[in-house]
Design an enzyme around this catalytic site. Structure first.
Site, PDB file in Angstrom:
ATOM      1  N   GLY A 171     -60.074 -20.100   9.865  1.00  0.00           N
ATOM      2  CA  GLY A 171     -58.873 -20.610   9.176  1.00  0.00           C
ATOM      3  C   GLY A 171     -58.992 -22.078   8.816  1.00  0.00           C
ATOM      4  N   CYS A 173     -59.871 -21.155  -1.271  1.00  0.00           N
ATOM      5  CA  CYS A 173     -58.559 -21.329  -0.635  1.00  0.00           C
ATOM      6  C   CYS A 173     -57.452 -20.832  -1.563  1.00  0.00           C
ATOM      7  CB  CYS A 173     -58.293 -22.791  -0.351  1.00  0.00           C
ATOM      8  SG  CYS A 173     -59.722 -23.662   0.231  1.00  0.00           S
ATOM      9  N   THR A 217     -68.384 -16.600   2.292  1.00  0.00           N
ATOM     10  CA  THR A 217     -68.388 -15.307   2.992  1.00  0.00           C
ATOM     11  C   THR A 217     -67.714 -14.202   2.171  1.00  0.00           C
ATOM     12  OG1 THR A 217     -66.372 -15.993   4.106  1.00  0.00           O
ATOM     13  CG2 THR A 217     -68.420 -16.316   5.303  1.00  0.00           C
ATOM     14  N   GLY A 259     -74.206 -13.961   7.505  1.00  0.00           N
ATOM     15  CA  GLY A 259     -75.426 -13.555   8.213  1.00  0.00           C
ATOM     16  C   GLY A 259     -76.300 -12.635   7.363  1.00  0.00           C
ATOM     17  N   GLY A 306     -77.165 -15.566   4.674  1.00  0.00           N
ATOM     18  CA  GLY A 306     -78.085 -14.792   5.502  1.00  0.00           C
ATOM     19  C   GLY A 306     -79.483 -15.360   5.626  1.00  0.00           C
ATOM     20  N   GLY A 335     -76.710 -21.195   7.448  1.00  0.00           N
ATOM     21  CA  GLY A 335     -75.389 -21.069   8.076  1.00  0.00           C
ATOM     22  C   GLY A 335     -75.446 -20.385   9.424  1.00  0.00           C
TER      23      GLY A 335
END
Ligand SMILES: Cc1cc2nc3c(=O)[nH]c(=O)nc-3n(C[C@H](O)[C@H](O)[C@H](O)COP(=O)(O)O)c2cc1C
Length: 319
Positions: A83, A141, A204, A228, A255, A276
């Site tokens: 968040g 966002c 993501t 990932g 990933g 990441g």
């Protein structure tokens, strides 16, 4: 702005341009939200091996984030619903930037907002701050003034945010795309038209997890962002498509765990990559990616890493 090669060995030439006047010593950066404010990793790796550090997303005001649980492991990846918790831009400048500026490596500040005004204001506050080499604009966002539609899923809003930030920024601006759209090239062209100096992707993918014992969602926020290795093929495809339709540098994210993954993104058209989720598994992942790319460029006797960018051989398609 050009940063010198901080690596132990001067050769090979790993420098890449990542937008406007910003050239970094090698094509490896840390992805926002997975590397804190860099200090958290200083005992775990050599920060000076990084091409650049991208810090956790910063908003105009501090944010508490979502209720726990906020992270869950999934096959080949993880879901997070942090968040966008952060200390807010004023504390970031006062408490975090002093350390970051002292590192003498490029620091790219990831920014976010709930309205165009918030993006404008945070950009103004970061202008002239010592050590800030670039901005990365998170457009995933919701725009609270426009009914909560994410800036990153509407081409006109994405262009408007890009323009708003560009008008006020005194450093190169990279816009980070959300993959949660039907045509990523439309979004890429919109932010390029808005003046983006570079485009990074992907953020993501939206997902969720269910606990059959409790019959409840696993995440406190119900839905979260998937990252990932599970998302790598999607990210690679999107980078390939975007690199083929814009002329600004493209930064690949999604990933990437090792240098072979990173090289795949460079061949697909990325000028640089971000590491990441891999840093959670192996805190030295980003450093190892730099070492692996360096070894590959040497072994292949390439004049520089730049000769790999977009060098994918797709063969000839007969019509
Ligand atoms: C825990 C967590 C926090 C994140 N926070 C941010 C953020 O603040 N701003 C942002 O633009 N992306 C954020 N991301 C997205 C990552 O920067 C990256 O785009 C994404 O995780 C895909 O890369 P990966 O598969 O290598 O992790 C976050 C990702 C994770 C896992």
């Amino acid at each position: 702005m050009e940063f010198v090669n901080n690596s132990r060995d001067a050769a090979p030439d790993l420098r890449v341009n990542i937008g406007g006047s910003l050239t970094i010593a090698n094509p490896v950066m840390t992805a926002s939200g997975t590397f804190g404010y860099a200090r958290e990793f200083e005992q775990l790796m050599n920060l000076h091996r990084l091409g650049a550090v991208i810090v956790k997303g910063i908003s105009l005001y501090p944010r508490q984030g979502n209720p726990p649980p906020r992270i869950v492991e999934t096959p080949c990846g993880m879901l997070n619903a942090i968040g966008l918790q952060n200390v807010g831009v004023e504390r970031f400048i006062a408490e975090k930037m002093v350390y970051l500026a002292g590192l003498n490596i490029p620091v790219i500040v990831n920014i976010l907002g709930d309205s165009l005004d918030e993006y404008r204001e945070i950009t103004e506050k970061l202008a002239g701050v010592e050590g800030v080499a670039g901005l990365e604009v998170n457009i995933s966002c919701p725009n609270v003034k426009k009914g909560g539609v994410a800036f990153g899923t509407d081409p006109a809003m994405a262009m408007a945010v890009t323009k708003a930030v560009k008008e006020r920024a005194d450093v190169p601006v990279m816009v980070k795309l959300s993959p949660n759209v039907s045509d990523i090239t439309v979004m890429a062209k919109s932010v390029e038209d808005g003046g983006a100096d570079a485009i990074s992707l992907i953020n993501t993918l939206i997902g969720m997890a269910v606990d059959v014992k409790t019959r409840k969602p696993v995440l406190g926020n119900i839905i979260g962002g998937l990252s990932g290795p599970a998302i790598k093929p999607i990210a690679l495809r999107m980078v390939y498509q975007v690199a083929g339709c814009v002329s600004v540098p493209v930064i690949g994210i999604g990933g990437i765990e090792n240098s072979e993954d990173a090289l795949e993104f460079l061949l697909a058209g990325a000028s640089a990559v971000q590491i990441g989720t891999a840093s959670f598994v192996n805190p030295r992942a980003s450093e190892e990616v730099v070492e692996g790319i360096s070894a590959y460029v040497t072994a292949e006797k390439l004049p520089s890493v730049r000769s790999l960018i977009g060098a994918l051989d797709v063969g000839l398609i007969e019509i």
